[in-house]
Scaffold this active site. Sequence first.
Site, mmCIF file in Angstrom:
data_model
loop_
_atom_site.group_PDB
_atom_site.id
_atom_site.type_symbol
_atom_site.label_atom_id
_atom_site.label_comp_id
_atom_site.label_asym_id
_atom_site.label_seq_id
_atom_site.Cartn_x
_atom_site.Cartn_y
_atom_site.Cartn_z
ATOM 1 N N HIS A 1 -9.272 38.026 60.956
ATOM 2 C CA HIS A 1 -8.683 37.304 61.663
ATOM 3 C C HIS A 1 -7.985 37.697 63.003
ATOM 4 O O HIS A 1 -8.692 38.779 63.715
ATOM 5 C CB HIS A 1 -6.940 37.793 61.266
ATOM 6 C CG HIS A 1 -5.851 37.075 61.883
ATOM 7 N ND1 HIS A 1 -5.010 37.007 62.271
ATOM 8 C CD2 HIS A 1 -5.208 35.765 60.828
ATOM 9 C CE1 HIS A 1 -3.664 36.741 62.514
ATOM 10 N NE2 HIS A 1 -4.291 35.920 62.028
ATOM 11 N N ASP B 1 -7.243 45.933 57.634
ATOM 12 C CA ASP B 1 -5.753 44.788 57.726
ATOM 13 C C ASP B 1 -6.027 44.307 55.934
ATOM 14 O O ASP B 1 -6.527 43.392 55.658
ATOM 15 C CB ASP B 1 -6.917 43.897 58.687
ATOM 16 C CG ASP B 1 -5.841 42.461 58.396
ATOM 17 O OD1 ASP B 1 -4.824 41.955 57.737
ATOM 18 O OD2 ASP B 1 -6.073 41.440 59.194
ATOM 19 N N GLN C 1 -3.514 39.960 53.625
ATOM 20 C CA GLN C 1 -3.469 38.734 52.320
ATOM 21 C C GLN C 1 -4.278 39.726 51.479
ATOM 22 O O GLN C 1 -4.478 38.911 50.066
ATOM 23 C CB GLN C 1 -5.601 38.471 52.714
ATOM 24 C CG GLN C 1 -4.893 37.060 53.965
ATOM 25 C CD GLN C 1 -3.782 36.231 54.112
ATOM 26 O OE1 GLN C 1 -3.314 35.990 53.031
ATOM 27 N NE2 GLN C 1 -3.511 35.696 54.903
ATOM 28 N N LYS D 1 4.288 37.584 54.030
ATOM 29 C CA LYS D 1 3.289 36.965 53.422
ATOM 30 C C LYS D 1 3.927 37.327 51.901
ATOM 31 O O LYS D 1 2.498 37.701 50.290
ATOM 32 C CB LYS D 1 2.106 37.420 53.649
ATOM 33 C CG LYS D 1 1.717 37.234 55.164
ATOM 34 C CD LYS D 1 0.225 37.157 55.393
ATOM 35 C CE LYS D 1 -0.183 36.459 56.948
ATOM 36 N NZ LYS D 1 -0.119 35.358 57.375
ATOM 37 N N CYS E 1 -6.430 30.814 62.746
ATOM 38 C CA CYS E 1 -5.969 32.539 64.036
ATOM 39 C C CYS E 1 -7.705 32.918 63.570
ATOM 40 O O CYS E 1 -7.778 33.885 63.691
ATOM 41 C CB CYS E 1 -5.440 33.104 63.484
ATOM 42 S SG CYS E 1 -4.079 32.344 64.235
#
Lengths: 410, 158
Positions: free
Chosen positions: A123, A199, A202, A225, A367
């Site tokens: 991302h 990261d 998700q 999220k 993104c």
Amino acid sequence: MTLDVSAIKKDFPLLERDFNGKPLVYLDSAATSQKPRAVIDAMSDYYENYNANTHRGVFGIAEQATNAMEGAREKVRSFINAPSINEIIFTRNATESINLVAHSWGRANLRAGDVVVLTELEHHSNIVPWQQIREERGIELRYIPVTDSGHLDLDDLAATVDGAKLVSISAMSNVLGTVTPVRHIADIAHAAGALVCVDACQFVPHLPCDVIALGADFVAFSAHKMCGPTGVGVLWGHEALLDAMPAFLGGGGMIRDVTLQGFKPAELPWKFEAGTPAIAEIIGLGAAVDYLSAIGMPAVRQHEVELAAYTLRTLKGRFGDGIKIYGPSEASERGAVFSFGFGDLHPHDISQVLDEHGVCVRAGHHCAKPLMRKLGIGATARASLYLYNDESDVDALADALAAAADFFGL
Amino acid sequence: MPGLEDLYREIVLDHYRSPRNRGELPVPPSHRAEGFNPLCGDEIVVYVQVDGDTITDVKIGGQGCSISQSSASMMSAAIKGKTIHEARALTRAFKSMMSIHETALEGDDPEMAAANLAVKLGDLEALRGVARVPVRIKCATLSWNTLAQGLDEAEAEA
């Protein structure tokens, strides 16, 4: 079905509303998840009953607010199996968490010629901060490539991470759904002397997360999220690393002492939390963690693997070669996020027709423009599912796609 | 919320499926302008050939959604053979149709409104439904903004 989704749907007020007279089919959870009543109520409860600034007042409601916020920190610590609450830093979002690592750890440790390794599926939030440091410090960025099947190409991994100071990678692609082999990459990165930043934006909402088992040194994620509110994110890092890092943003709350000559930073975790935090949102995140924990993350993951398999089967079964689904074809290797092309329809047109049917999907580059370039496309439509979606939502997506094919004469 | 039929009129879909004036022109003597919608990654390339004051040829390149592609196609058909002045008047009239809500808020300049009304939009009228879907207005105006760049360049050189 592993989960009682019809009961779970009832926990989310927004999923009960109609749209154009049809039930809302929300398939954009990779952008932001819906919020359960428990999260909304926890935030309202704070504002209605004990709204006060934290770590300041000695009066009763100030103490209550402080306890609620620090209680949320402990919930988050336990949720990701972090060794200490001192390691849980509240930020605005995962983007800010990664920026914190780049600007605090990065500026203190990276010099001209030093190497940071990223991947091609990142991302923008895990690319641009490092490009900013590159502009400032003259570091070298290397990228682990993505294969046609949507996996990371790890053939040359040892050579790529050789001499690197940091490897910063996504644990799950927001475009392809690929669950990356973080532990494997971390082991090789550590052997090469590099730190590992993950990261997990998700990942944490969808899979059980144990930051120690993951082999990470830093982990970043966002509350919104994972059934929590917008405006709060988390950075986890090993205490010794965070301790050695200079403060990031300066201001109130992050200091032990200030004179006209200088300042001494506060202890962890407050050293990195300048200014009044998003108190209501942090309390909301605590409620979201409670909600997900009660259901159980292994059950959430199992549900999503089953749902991913059903989605792949249904879309391929109904549209065959008319649909191109990016990312791994095995449900067990991916999350339930599906970027796709449909005939020669532009993603904007797909999402417009789907919207008419009450089906919310995203259209765009998500993104991740470098990944889009690698895939040779400008944009995709993306359906992303969560614990409150079930087969009926996938069927609604397929029906709406059939209507789009009909409308545009595919 | 307008229905799909209002947004995707038959003539819009026709221009999308069979775009007019696709291709390139040699630069120079033609002028080339690029437009970009960062939101969705749509790209439009407009080539204009200007002789004296007249747009003698137009070609459209790039890729995008049905709205941006059909708007570009209709635009190319509408401005070919027109003077630069006429093309600019058409651009104003089209953008005024697209921003109908904003002009109503700002208080329309009556003289300008009358001038825009006098311009015949023809097939372009079919894109009127887009004005009611705010996120798609940029798709429809992309080619027109790109044309304006190309015409500016042509005039600067003349």
